[in-house]
Design a protein around this motif. Structure first.
Motif, PDB file in Angstrom:
ATOM      1  N   THR A   1      47.951  43.763  30.486  1.00 24.62           N
ATOM      2  CA  THR A   1      48.551  44.980  31.030  1.00 24.62           C
ATOM      3  C   THR A   1      49.806  44.772  31.863  1.00 24.62           C
ATOM      4  O   THR A   1      50.536  45.725  32.104  1.00 24.62           O
ATOM      5  CB  THR A   1      47.527  45.740  31.902  1.00 24.62           C
ATOM      6  N   HIS A   2      50.050  43.561  32.352  1.00 20.88           N
ATOM      7  CA  HIS A   2      51.243  43.353  33.171  1.00 20.88           C
ATOM      8  C   HIS A   2      51.597  41.870  33.265  1.00 20.88           C
ATOM      9  O   HIS A   2      50.855  41.008  32.786  1.00 20.88           O
ATOM     10  CB  HIS A   2      51.046  43.951  34.561  1.00 20.88           C
ATOM     11  N   SER A   3      52.728  41.609  33.879  1.00 16.20           N
ATOM     12  CA  SER A   3      53.130  40.225  34.132  1.00 16.20           C
ATOM     13  C   SER A   3      53.822  40.161  35.486  1.00 16.20           C
ATOM     14  O   SER A   3      54.288  41.166  36.009  1.00 16.20           O
ATOM     15  CB  SER A   3      54.068  39.726  33.029  1.00 16.20           C
ATOM     16  N   GLU A   4      53.848  38.970  36.044  1.00 14.23           N
ATOM     17  CA  GLU A   4      54.539  38.770  37.315  1.00 14.23           C
ATOM     18  C   GLU A   4      55.083  37.352  37.373  1.00 14.23           C
ATOM     19  O   GLU A   4      54.557  36.437  36.743  1.00 14.23           O
ATOM     20  CB  GLU A   4      53.626  39.058  38.502  1.00 14.23           C
TER      21      GLU A   4
ATOM     22  N   ARG B   1      43.123  38.613  31.048  1.00 14.30           N
ATOM     23  CA  ARG B   1      43.033  39.231  32.367  1.00 14.30           C
ATOM     24  C   ARG B   1      42.941  38.127  33.407  1.00 14.30           C
ATOM     25  O   ARG B   1      42.415  37.053  33.140  1.00 14.30           O
ATOM     26  CB  ARG B   1      41.789  40.114  32.416  1.00 14.30           C
TER      27      ARG B   1
ATOM     28  N   LYS C   1      54.793  32.078  35.824  1.00  9.99           N
ATOM     29  CA  LYS C   1      54.769  33.383  35.170  1.00  9.99           C
ATOM     30  C   LYS C   1      53.334  33.665  34.744  1.00  9.99           C
ATOM     31  O   LYS C   1      52.759  32.914  33.961  1.00  9.99           O
ATOM     32  CB  LYS C   1      55.668  33.400  33.930  1.00  9.99           C
TER      33      LYS C   1
ATOM     34  N   SER D   1      49.288  32.726  29.948  1.00 11.38           N
ATOM     35  CA  SER D   1      49.018  33.954  29.203  1.00 11.38           C
ATOM     36  C   SER D   1      47.519  34.075  29.013  1.00 11.38           C
ATOM     37  O   SER D   1      46.877  33.161  28.484  1.00 11.38           O
ATOM     38  CB  SER D   1      49.714  33.914  27.841  1.00 11.38           C
TER      39      SER D   1
ATOM     40  N   GLN E   1      50.857  36.328  32.846  1.00 11.42           N
ATOM     41  CA  GLN E   1      50.900  37.433  31.886  1.00 11.42           C
ATOM     42  C   GLN E   1      49.479  37.749  31.451  1.00 11.42           C
ATOM     43  O   GLN E   1      48.736  36.856  31.064  1.00 11.42           O
ATOM     44  CB  GLN E   1      51.705  37.041  30.643  1.00 11.42           C
ATOM     45  N   ASP E   2      49.125  39.041  31.528  1.00 16.21           N
ATOM     46  CA  ASP E   2      47.848  39.449  30.953  1.00 16.21           C
ATOM     47  C   ASP E   2      48.084  40.656  30.059  1.00 16.21           C
ATOM     48  O   ASP E   2      49.231  41.001  29.759  1.00 16.21           O
ATOM     49  CB  ASP E   2      46.782  39.680  32.024  1.00 16.21           C
TER      50      ASP E   2
END
Length: 134
Positions: free
Chosen positions: A12-15, A82, A7, A79, A9-10
């Motif tokens: 502005t978004h996560s994937e 960026r 996972k 986490s 996470q930054d």
């Protein structure tokens, strides 16, 4: 081959990336690897490149300005503020270098601005002190 989920996470978004078979990162103690079934762990990754692979595919690279890493139950969570991701080592290395240079320039501009503000405040305080004496 056993796998785990990554996972990312930054700000502005996560994937989520399923099927990851290997991850290599670096903290202040050095480089380390994680495979499926690894014991629970947490660490702070330093600025630089990490990498992971899905199955036997080629490595994918992550450029990170540092990150919090947490692994538990075959889920690896990174986490960070960026990140950049690419499967070409040279391309991501150049992108990381450009990012570092841009951050350095922003820091320089911010320090200069802060210095000017400090000078303005000190000048104003000095003027106020002179008026109070006069």
């Amino acid at each position: 081959m056993k796998s785990f989920t990554l996972k990312l996470q930054d700000a502005t978004h996560s994937e989520e990336i399923p099927g990851v078979t290997s991850f290599v990162g670096e903290d202040t103690s050095g480089s380390f690897g994680i495979l499926a079934g690894h014991a629970r762990m947490a660490s702070l990754l330093i600025m630089g490149l990490a990498r992971y692979r899905i199955g036997e595919d080629q490595w994918r690279y992550l450029a990170l300005p540092g990150a919090v890493l947490y692994f538990d139950g075959d889920v690896l969570t990174l986490s960070t503020w960026r990140y950049l991701q690419d499967d070409d080592y040279m391309r991501i290395s150049q992108a990381l270098q450009q990012q570092l240079l841009a951050e350095e320039e922003k820091l320089h501009v911010m320090k200069a601005s802060l210095h000017r503000m400090e000078e303005a405040v000190l000048k104003r305080l000095w003027e106020m002190g002179r008026k109070g004496q006069g």
